[in-house]
Design an enzyme around this catalytic site. Structure first.
Site, PDB file in Angstrom:
ATOM      1  N   SER A  20       0.852  -1.183   0.000  1.00  0.00           N
ATOM      2  CA  SER A  20       0.000   0.000   0.000  1.00  0.00           C
ATOM      3  C   SER A  20       0.900   1.250   0.000  1.00  0.00           C
ATOM      4  CB  SER A  20      -0.918  -0.045   1.217  1.00  0.00           C
ATOM      5  OG  SER A  20      -1.990   0.812   1.035  1.00  0.00           O
ATOM      6  N   ASP A  67      -7.750  -4.976  -7.005  1.00  0.00           N
ATOM      7  CA  ASP A  67      -7.377  -3.933  -6.035  1.00  0.00           C
ATOM      8  C   ASP A  67      -7.431  -2.577  -6.736  1.00  0.00           C
ATOM      9  OD1 ASP A  67      -6.271  -2.237  -4.183  1.00  0.00           O
ATOM     10  OD2 ASP A  67      -4.206  -2.910  -4.532  1.00  0.00           O
ATOM     11  N   HIS A 105      -5.914  -6.149  -2.581  1.00  0.00           N
ATOM     12  CA  HIS A 105      -4.857  -5.292  -2.055  1.00  0.00           C
ATOM     13  C   HIS A 105      -3.791  -6.086  -1.301  1.00  0.00           C
ATOM     14  CE1 HIS A 105      -3.663  -1.211  -1.330  1.00  0.00           C
ATOM     15  NE2 HIS A 105      -3.662  -1.341  -0.021  1.00  0.00           N
TER      16      HIS A 105
END
Ligand SMILES: *[C@@H]1O[C@H](CO)[C@@H](O)[C@H](O)[C@H]1NC(C)=O
Ligand SMILES: *[C@@H]1O[C@H](CO)[C@@H](O)[C@H](O)[C@H]1NC(C)=O
Ligand SMILES: *[C@@H]1O[C@H](CO)[C@@H](O)[C@H](O)[C@H]1NC(C)=O
Ligand SMILES: *[C@@H]1O[C@H](CO)[C@@H](O)[C@H](O)[C@H]1NC(C)=O
Length: 493
Positions: A172, A436, A461
């Site tokens: 991320s 994602d 993700h």
């Protein structure tokens, strides 16, 4: 080298900061990494503290603070590399020190493992509070310099031999930091695994909900049609007192919809509804720590939405909303804009938003944008939460200076200093999953052979970072293996 004091992990009182909490209603969502599923027989490392400069870019500023980190030397073999997991927009979790894909790589390559918490998140408090004058020290550049000083510091503290290779890992926003750490400090960082990292700063992140819609389509077009039909009913019901009352009951609103309800409350309401979908899609079947929400998948929600036996589309949408409300432990559906803003204005570390909401919002308002607006797909959520809604939040929380002009300059600055998609690096692997939404701002095609991309069909993700499971699709297993090979190649030269 066993500098860790271990204690037996107790199942109670684990931190619940990440995962769905980062889907706080109405705010621009970070993509934070959740926690891996933990084998309860593991012991977790204790907090360690590293003295860090407050401002790396002002040589006359001598103030320091204590940054939290974790270390695990269980897998370390003499002559082995050092692996560094980069903390992001939430508290760092010691569970990552014993579980997760990178631990498998650590075993394989005999690595010494560290994790450094990001400044201003979790227990890493550089300043007395979160006032605006203190938040100027919250930038990705400071965080990268923290990593550089940390590497130097650990090399010294652990007497790590010269020439030992450090590999960074992040998912991320830390995925972006991992790639940037290799770019900015190549003499310290030898390689980087960058998972789901956005590299392009963008104010209006419209594509986010495009990917969400595409992900729902993998279940069925009927699922999307049901959301569209439900939203149409919500629009109509919002216009009349009877409908307003009906909605408040069905969705368990914390306060009534009435003449006091403002435009921003309605935008917030729609954004919260959309967030439910975003959260489920972003974390679909990702092997996170088993939480009450982790078994709610695209299949779960779409099965509810398309099931006509359950009532009208709006009733089915309410059923789904209530399922998530309950799983998140919330008593009612809060849509009041002023309440959200008041919470975000609290500068105390003690406050709930000190767990990351205010800080991440500051970073989005001053560095990245990433505002997940509804404007690209009139189909799914129409124009119910446009860009102005998010820019208004920056202004309402941080002051009039934090407006569209500042955002435009901020995003241009970020893309200039890091290069956005033109980032020129070697020994970096970019890993993304097709469902994602964050892949839309990352590198998903290998154009630079020294920094390949792995684009995994059907995963969410940071999926490649979690511990493997029997249910993993073959392309995910393959991606994990490929990353392991690449790390091996980097370590050889
Ligand atoms: C948990 O760890 C123990 C000890 O390493 C091992 O024997 C056990 O099989 C593990 N359990 C799971 C579910 O992985
Ligand atoms: C998810 O798991 C919980 C138990 O942890 C269970 O009560 C719930 O019904 C499950 N939800 C779904 C949608 O399967
Ligand atoms: C900020 O949050 C803390 C902790 O929840 C609370 O004690 C304090 O009253 C809040 N401050 C304001 C101004 O609301
Ligand atoms: C991705 O997977 C889906 C279903 O598993 C399949 O229909 C689709 O063709 C795949 N796409 C690519 C590009 O391989």
């Amino acid at each position: 080298m066993r500098s860790v004091q271990l204690f037996v992990f107790l199942v109670v009182g684990v931190n619940l900061v990440l995962g769905f909490r980062s889907f706080a209603r109405g705010r621009s969502k970070g993509g934070s990494l959740g926690e891996p599923i933990l084998n309860e027989s593991h012991a977790l490392p204790e907090d360690q503290w590293f003295e860090q400069f407050l401002d790396h870019f002002n040589p006359t500023e001598t103030r320091t603070w204590k940054q939290r980190y974790f270390v695990n030397s269980d897998f370390h073999k003499k002559g082995g590399p050092v692996f560094l997991m980069i903390g992001g927009e939430g508290a760092a979790s010691p569970k990552w020190m014993v579980e997760g894909q990178w631990i498998d790589y650590a075993r394989r390559y005999g690595a010494l493992c560290f994790q450094l918490e990001h400044r201003f998140y979790g227990k890493s408090h550089p300043t007395a509070d979160l006032s605006i004058k203190n938040l100027v020290y919250l930038t990705s550049e400071q965080a990268l310099a923290d990593l550089a000083y940390f590497i130097e510091g650990m090399n010294l503290l652990h007497q790590i031999p010269a020439g030992t290779k450090w590999i960074t890992f992040g998912g991320s926003y830390p995925g972006s930091l991992a790639a940037w750490s290799r770019y900015k400090y190549p003499h310290l960082v030898h390689g980087a695994m960058s998972a789901s990292g956005p590299l392009l700063a963008k104010i209006d992140f419209q594509q986010y909900y495009v990917v969400v819609e595409d992900a729902l389509r993998t279940h069925s077009q009927a699922c999307i049609d049901a959301v569209v039909a439900a939203n149409r009913q919500v629009h109509i019901m919002l216009r009349h007192p009877v409908g307003q009352k009906g909605l408040a009951e069905k969705f368990k609103f914390c306060s009534p919809v009435d003449t006091q309800t403002k435009r921003n409350d309605i935008a917030n309401l729609y954004e919260s509804l959309a967030s439910n979908f975003a959260g489920v899609v972003q974390y679909n079947k990702d092997n996170r720590r088993s939480s009450k929400t982790s078994n709610i998948t695209i299949g779960t929600i779409c099965d509810i939405l398309v099931d006509e036996k359950r009532g009208t589309p709006v009733s089915r949408l309410a059923e789904m909303s209530n399922l998530l409300l309950e799983a998140n432990g919330e008593k009612c559906f809060e849509f009041k804009y002023s309440k959200m803003i008041n919470e975000l204005c609290n500068v105390s570390w003690a406050d709930e938003v000190a767990e990351g909401g205010r800080q991440w919002m500051y970073q989005t308002c001053t560095e990245f944008g990433f505002f997940q607006t509804s404007t690209a797909r009139p189909q799914l959520f129409s124009e119910t939460f446009p860009l102005e809604f998010f820019v208004q939040q920056c202004t309402d929380v941080f002051g009039p200076k934090y407006n569209m002009h500042l955002l435009e300059a901020a995003v241009e600055r970020t893309n200039t200093i890091y290069g956005a998609f033109d980032l020129d690096v070697s020994n970096v692997v970019f890993v993304h999953g097709s469902i994602d939404p964050w892949h839309a701002l990352g590198i998903t095609k290998s154009s630079n052979p020294r920094a390949p991309a792995i684009y995994i069909n059907g995963t969410a993700h940071c999926a490649n970072m979690y511990p493997k499971s029997e249910n993993d699709p073959p392309q995910l297993t393959e991606a994990r293996e490929r990353v392991g090979q690449l790390i091996g190649e980097w370590l050889k030269n």
